[in-house]
Enzyme design. Structure first.
Site, PDB file in Angstrom:
ATOM      1  CG  MET A 102      25.729  36.531  29.658  1.00  0.00           C
ATOM      2  SD  MET A 102      24.087  36.498  30.397  1.00  0.00           S
ATOM      3  CE  MET A 102      24.194  35.057  31.442  1.00  0.00           C
ATOM      4  CE  LYS A 157      14.768  37.769  15.795  1.00  0.00           C
ATOM      5  NZ  LYS A 157      15.759  37.283  14.865  1.00  0.00           N
ATOM      6  CG  ASP A 160      16.940  30.681  23.430  1.00  0.00           C
ATOM      7  OD1 ASP A 160      15.830  31.180  23.194  1.00  0.00           O
ATOM      8  OD2 ASP A 160      17.293  30.290  24.555  1.00  0.00           O
TER       9      ASP A 160
HETATM   10  N1  SAH Z   1      22.470  28.173  28.739  1.00  0.00           N
HETATM   11  C1  SAH Z   1      23.748  28.605  28.192  1.00  0.00           C
HETATM   12  C2  SAH Z   1      24.148  29.978  28.676  1.00  0.00           C
HETATM   13  C3  SAH Z   1      23.249  31.083  28.175  1.00  0.00           C
HETATM   14  S1  SAH Z   1      23.742  32.657  28.756  1.00  0.00           S
HETATM   15  C4  SAH Z   1      24.810  27.555  28.537  1.00  0.00           C
HETATM   16  O1  SAH Z   1      24.559  26.662  29.340  1.00  0.00           O
HETATM   17  O2  SAH Z   1      25.888  27.645  27.975  1.00  0.00           O
HETATM   18  C5  SAH Z   1      24.684  33.246  27.386  1.00  0.00           C
HETATM   19  C6  SAH Z   1      26.155  33.245  27.722  1.00  0.00           C
HETATM   20  O3  SAH Z   1      26.686  31.936  27.616  1.00  0.00           O
HETATM   21  C7  SAH Z   1      26.991  34.083  26.781  1.00  0.00           C
HETATM   22  O4  SAH Z   1      26.950  35.441  27.083  1.00  0.00           O
HETATM   23  C8  SAH Z   1      28.360  33.490  27.042  1.00  0.00           C
HETATM   24  O5  SAH Z   1      28.891  33.947  28.261  1.00  0.00           O
HETATM   25  C9  SAH Z   1      28.025  32.019  27.205  1.00  0.00           C
HETATM   26  N2  SAH Z   1      28.181  31.288  25.942  1.00  0.00           N
HETATM   27  C10 SAH Z   1      27.242  30.614  25.267  1.00  0.00           C
HETATM   28  N3  SAH Z   1      27.750  30.025  24.158  1.00  0.00           N
HETATM   29  C11 SAH Z   1      29.069  30.345  24.155  1.00  0.00           C
HETATM   30  C12 SAH Z   1      30.151  30.039  23.288  1.00  0.00           C
HETATM   31  N4  SAH Z   1      30.013  29.277  22.197  1.00  0.00           N
HETATM   32  N5  SAH Z   1      31.371  30.547  23.596  1.00  0.00           N
HETATM   33  C13 SAH Z   1      31.567  31.304  24.692  1.00  0.00           C
HETATM   34  N6  SAH Z   1      30.581  31.621  25.545  1.00  0.00           N
HETATM   35  C14 SAH Z   1      29.351  31.146  25.293  1.00  0.00           C
END
Ligand code: SAH
Length: 270
Positions: free
Chosen positions: A183, A68, A46
């Site tokens: 998000m 993609k 991803d």
């Molecule tokens: N499966 C992922 C979440 C995917 S949804 C998990 O468990 O973390 C995508 C959201 O995750 C982003 O919009 C943000 O809110 C959060 N996110 C993912 N990586 C991040 C990071 N390094 N710093 C802050 N927020 C993050």
């Protein structure tokens, strides 16, 4: 270190591993994730997966960005699931690499269901989800005695682009002292207003944490009422988390990663 590889399960040809890559810092990969990166034939990743982690993929493996086609982004979930199934049926070891944890706002459930229905053997490898990694690297305990005994993860962005409507906002605001919103950026104004309307104090402390666990991590201390202004002023960009609750104040004393980054200008893993 002892050789732990003997205790790890073999990556069977014709199977799919749904693997969490964590929020950024490659040091947060699990041993299972690192093992899968070595043995996969195909890695379908991803956009959120940190580039430094992609460098750990076995050079013989095919590396593909999910969704993609011919260079055009088309992040259609059924297409991704179909492609996982097709690759597994070709006898490949398929590694589906997702940011954070596959089962936390990662649509891992949908992919696992598609694999189960197609009769493809699969394994789930949990990862450090952004909320857990982000809180740790911003110095905010997810639970803290005397401050909060409950914590909630929610999304600020439903499929239709608005706030999720299957959330009982009043119940949530009353029942969970610490809220961690994934998000949040697109709906920050509506989100903060909704939390205030539902009963949280406008001056309640909040944090915006962007690019958590990476050298570009940015943590902005704010309040529910001020967050939109502060987000704009500080140029917070996705991926980011919005954290609301009294426990957020501990960040001031426990902000170890900022100090560590300042002493290690190049950043990198721990
Ligand atoms: N499966 C992922 C979440 C995917 S949804 C998990 O468990 O973390 C995508 C959201 O995750 C982003 O919009 C943000 O809110 C959060 N996110 C993912 N990586 C991040 C990071 N390094 N710093 C802050 N927020 C993050």
């Amino acid at each position: 270190m002892n050789d732990v590889s003997l205790t790890l399960p073999p990556f069977q040809a014709g199977s799919v591993w749904l693997v969490g890559a964590g929020p950024g810092d490659p040091g947060l990969l699990t041993l299972l994730a690192s093992h899968a990166l070595q043995f996969a034939d195909v890695v379908i990743y991803d956009a959120l997966v940190d580039r430094r982690i992609l460098k750990l993929v076995n050079p013989k493996a095919a590396l593909e960005a999910a969704g993609k086609r011919g260079g055009r982004p088309s992040a259609k979930q059924p297409d991704i699931s179909k492609s996982l199934i097709a690759r597994a049926r070709e006898g490949k070891r398929v590694l589906r690499l997702k940011g954070g944890d596959p089962f936390v706002f990662g649509r891992g459930g949908e992919e696992a269901l598609a694999l189960a229905q197609a009769g493809i053997p699969f394994r789930l490898v949990p990862g450090v989800t952004a909320a857990i990694g982000g809180l740790a690297y911003a110095g905010v305990p997810a639970t803290h005695r005397g401050t909060n005994s409950a914590v909630t993860f929610l999304t600020g962005h439903a499929d239709d682009g608005g706030l999720p409507d299957d959330v009982d906002w009043e119940g949530l605001v009353k029942g969970s002292p610490l809220l961690i919103v994934y998000m949040p950026i697109g709906n920050l104004e509506r989100l903060s207003q909704r939390l205030i309307e539902a009963g949280r104090p406008a001056d309640e402390p909040a944090l915006l944490i962007s690019k958590a666990t990476t050298p570009d991590q940015n943590v902005v201390a704010t309040t529910l009422a001020q967050c939109v202004t502060d987000a704009a002023k500080s140029g917070i960009v996705p991926p980011a988390l919005f954290v609301v609750g009294p426990g957020v104040a501990l960040h001031e004393q426990l902000d170890w990663y900022r100090a560590w980054l300042a002493g290690n200008e190049k950043g990198g893993s721990t």
